[in-house]
Design a protein around this motif. Structure first.
Motif, PDB file in Angstrom:
ATOM      1  N   VAL A  48      87.469  34.169  47.548  1.00 44.53           N
ATOM      2  CA  VAL A  48      86.078  34.059  47.973  1.00 44.53           C
ATOM      3  C   VAL A  48      85.981  33.301  49.302  1.00 44.53           C
ATOM      4  O   VAL A  48      85.413  33.803  50.268  1.00 44.53           O
ATOM      5  N   ALA A  49      86.533  32.089  49.332  1.00 42.85           N
ATOM      6  CA  ALA A  49      86.415  31.266  50.529  1.00 42.85           C
ATOM      7  C   ALA A  49      87.468  30.164  50.480  1.00 42.85           C
ATOM      8  O   ALA A  49      87.984  29.832  49.408  1.00 42.85           O
ATOM      9  N   ALA A  50      87.766  29.593  51.635  1.00 47.47           N
ATOM     10  CA  ALA A  50      88.710  28.483  51.717  1.00 47.47           C
ATOM     11  C   ALA A  50      88.327  27.591  52.878  1.00 47.47           C
ATOM     12  O   ALA A  50      87.667  28.037  53.837  1.00 47.47           O
ATOM     13  N   ILE A  51      88.765  26.332  52.794  1.00 47.25           N
ATOM     14  CA  ILE A  51      88.501  25.377  53.861  1.00 47.25           C
ATOM     15  C   ILE A  51      89.721  24.509  54.065  1.00 47.25           C
ATOM     16  O   ILE A  51      90.374  24.094  53.097  1.00 47.25           O
ATOM     17  N   ARG A  52      90.023  24.257  55.299  1.00 47.49           N
ATOM     18  CA  ARG A  52      91.086  23.319  55.630  1.00 47.49           C
ATOM     19  C   ARG A  52      90.460  21.935  55.657  1.00 47.49           C
ATOM     20  O   ARG A  52      89.519  21.697  56.417  1.00 47.49           O
ATOM     21  N   TRP A  53      90.971  21.035  54.804  1.00 50.68           N
ATOM     22  CA  TRP A  53      90.324  19.752  54.628  1.00 50.68           C
ATOM     23  C   TRP A  53      90.250  18.958  55.927  1.00 50.68           C
ATOM     24  O   TRP A  53      89.224  18.379  56.271  1.00 50.68           O
ATOM     25  N   SER A  54      91.342  18.937  56.652  1.00 50.82           N
ATOM     26  CA  SER A  54      91.367  18.235  57.931  1.00 50.82           C
ATOM     27  C   SER A  54      91.000  19.214  59.034  1.00 50.82           C
ATOM     28  O   SER A  54      91.724  20.149  59.294  1.00 50.82           O
ATOM     29  N   GLY A  55      89.867  19.041  59.627  1.00 51.37           N
ATOM     30  CA  GLY A  55      89.419  19.937  60.685  1.00 51.37           C
ATOM     31  C   GLY A  55      88.274  20.826  60.265  1.00 51.37           C
ATOM     32  O   GLY A  55      87.431  21.189  61.072  1.00 51.37           O
ATOM     33  N   GLY A  56      88.258  21.222  58.994  1.00 51.73           N
ATOM     34  CA  GLY A  56      87.137  21.978  58.457  1.00 51.73           C
ATOM     35  C   GLY A  56      87.118  23.456  58.753  1.00 51.73           C
ATOM     36  O   GLY A  56      86.087  24.116  58.572  1.00 51.73           O
ATOM     37  N   SER A  57      88.222  24.035  59.194  1.00 48.71           N
ATOM     38  CA  SER A  57      88.250  25.485  59.410  1.00 48.71           C
ATOM     39  C   SER A  57      87.947  26.208  58.105  1.00 48.71           C
ATOM     40  O   SER A  57      88.431  25.821  57.044  1.00 48.71           O
ATOM     41  N   THR A  58      87.135  27.256  58.198  1.00 45.18           N
ATOM     42  CA  THR A  58      86.723  27.981  56.996  1.00 45.18           C
ATOM     43  C   THR A  58      87.112  29.449  57.070  1.00 45.18           C
ATOM     44  O   THR A  58      87.255  30.021  58.163  1.00 45.18           O
TER      45      THR A  58
END
Length: 129
Positions: A48-58
């Motif tokens: 469905v979706a993902a996020i990189r915790w450091s930096g916030g890329s989605t």
């Protein structure tokens, strides 16, 4: 071992909104990827979706782009999935997942179930027409 706990699921009508939460039991690594997947009855679990915790890329699946938003609250160690304009086809059990990862990533990486090391127990989302 990291435990992930999802919450926020429920029964809503088409067009309504829900916000799912995923809280990790502890922070063991400073950089990781949080993902959301869903599994409808009789179907495979899908990204469905993902996020990189450091930096916030989605990253988003095409089916939810423009309707769902993934975010995170570092202080609460919690990831969120804001779901707007819900459709009956969004009905599924929603799972969050986590991968400790500091290197480069791509949509192909974060959309694979095998990429993730930790999974939550899931929360049911039902959208009635």
């Amino acid at each position: 071992q990291v435990q992930l706990v999802e919450s926020g699921g429920g029964l809503v009508q088409a067009g309504d909104s829900l916000r799912l939460s995923c809280t990790a039991s502890r922070r063991t690594f400073s950089t990781y990827i949080m993902g959301w997947f869903r599994q409808a009855p009789g179907k495979e679990r899908e990204f469905v979706a993902a996020i990189r915790w450091s930096g916030g890329s989605t990253y988003y699946a095409d089916s939810v782009k423009g309707r769902f938003t993934i975010s995170r609250d570092d202080a609460k160690n919690t990831a969120y999935l804001q779901m707007n304009s819900l459709k009956p086809e969004d009905t599924a059990v929603y799972y969050c997942a986590r991968k400790n990862w500091a290197g480069s990533i791509s949509y192909v990486d974060v959309s694979r179930r095998a990429f993730y090391d930790y999974w939550g127990q899931g929360t049911q989302v039902t959208v009635s027409s």
